[in-house]
Design an enzyme around this catalytic site. Structure first.
Site, PDB file in Angstrom:
ATOM      1  N   CYS A 172       0.294   3.879   2.632  1.00  0.00           N
ATOM      2  CA  CYS A 172       0.797   3.423   3.938  1.00  0.00           C
ATOM      3  C   CYS A 172       2.275   3.767   4.097  1.00  0.00           C
ATOM      4  O   CYS A 172       2.723   4.167   5.179  1.00  0.00           O
ATOM      5  CB  CYS A 172       0.615   1.912   4.076  1.00  0.00           C
ATOM      6  SG  CYS A 172      -1.090   1.333   3.987  1.00  0.00           S
ATOM      7  N   CYS A 226       0.845  -1.201   0.000  1.00  0.00           N
ATOM      8  CA  CYS A 226       0.000   0.000   0.000  1.00  0.00           C
ATOM      9  C   CYS A 226       0.877   1.247   0.000  1.00  0.00           C
ATOM     10  O   CYS A 226       1.511   1.563   1.009  1.00  0.00           O
ATOM     11  CB  CYS A 226      -0.917  -0.044   1.227  1.00  0.00           C
ATOM     12  SG  CYS A 226      -1.740   1.498   1.608  1.00  0.00           S
TER      13      CYS A 226
END
Length: 244
Positions: free
Chosen positions: A38, A35
């Protein structure tokens, strides 16, 4: 500022002791290596861990390997940051936010503690499913899918959930590898009545992403989140076929 403080990782097995039983507020960053948002949030979590050392704890939770807590706290997008205080989930933020957003959450909770206020747990994010008429098209289709005479794979997909988008690749791979096996893709945002009807007819709590193998009115296998793989779906169909 203590520059040596780094957000530590927490696991499903450690969650109760390190988060729910913590004497100070705990900010949990739920993330995954694939991600990109993230990854961009990591420096923010680092700064928070340094700034609030001794007053609050900042931890990270890998969504790919800690599915129990991901499911328990209904994490449907990454990153999701959860704030806990004295065993209660008191705030959540989905998506990568600014440092100021998380500072406001922590400062607000610390101020509430100083004022002697009990933690105010937030409500679950998942709405209660609507009650559908028993003769609605969605209920009829759910019953038809459940009654299939051969093992059928149903896949519930959320088009707005990064986890579901990632897991759908496994479903797509399964479909390519096994074109002869009946499947039904349910995009929750587009077919919410059918998604709710399947949960009711099959008596399996709704999750997304979620995969189920059904036959003759029974759920023979089901899984959610990253427990869903093309290999596991194929194995579940094989096992279901052996009981025919």
């Amino acid at each position: 500022m203590n520059a040596s403080v780094v957000p530590a990782a927490v696991t499903d097995a450690e969650f109760a002791a390190r988060v729910l039983q913590s004497p100070v507020p705990v900010l949990v960053d739920v993330w995954a290596a694939w991600c990109q948002p993230c990854v961009t949030l990591k420096p923010v979590m680092q700064r928070l861990a340094e700034s609030y050392s001794g007053r609050a704890t900042v931890l990270t939770l890998d969504a790919d390997t800690n599915l129990e807590m991901v499911t328990a706290f209904d994490v449907r997008a990454l990153p999701t940051v959860l704030l806990f205080d004295r065993g209660a989930l008191v705030a959540r933020q989905s998506g990568a936010q600014s440092l100021a957003t998380y500072v406001a959450l922590l400062d607000g909770q610390l101020a509430a503690r100083s004022a002697g206020q009990a933690p105010q747990a937030i409500a679950p994010t998942t709405p209660a499913p609507a009650v559908l008429p028993t003769d609605s098209p969605a209920v009829r289709e759910a019953r038809e899918l459940a009654a299939a005479g051969t093992p059928t794979v149903l896949f519930k997909h959320s088009a707005t959930c990064s986890i579901s988008i990632s897991v759908k690749r496994e479903y797509d791979a399964f479909v390519r590898q096994h074109p002869d096996i009946p499947t039904r893709l349910v995009v929750v945002q587009q077919e919410r009545p059918l998604s709710n009807a399947l949960a009711d007819v099959l008596q399996v709590r709704h999750e997304s992403p979620q995969a189920l193998v059904v036959r003759d009115g029974q759920v023979l296998w089901h899984a959610s989140h990253h427990r869903i793989t093309a290999e596991r779906m194929a194995a579940a169909v094989v096992a279901a076929s052996r009981t025919l």
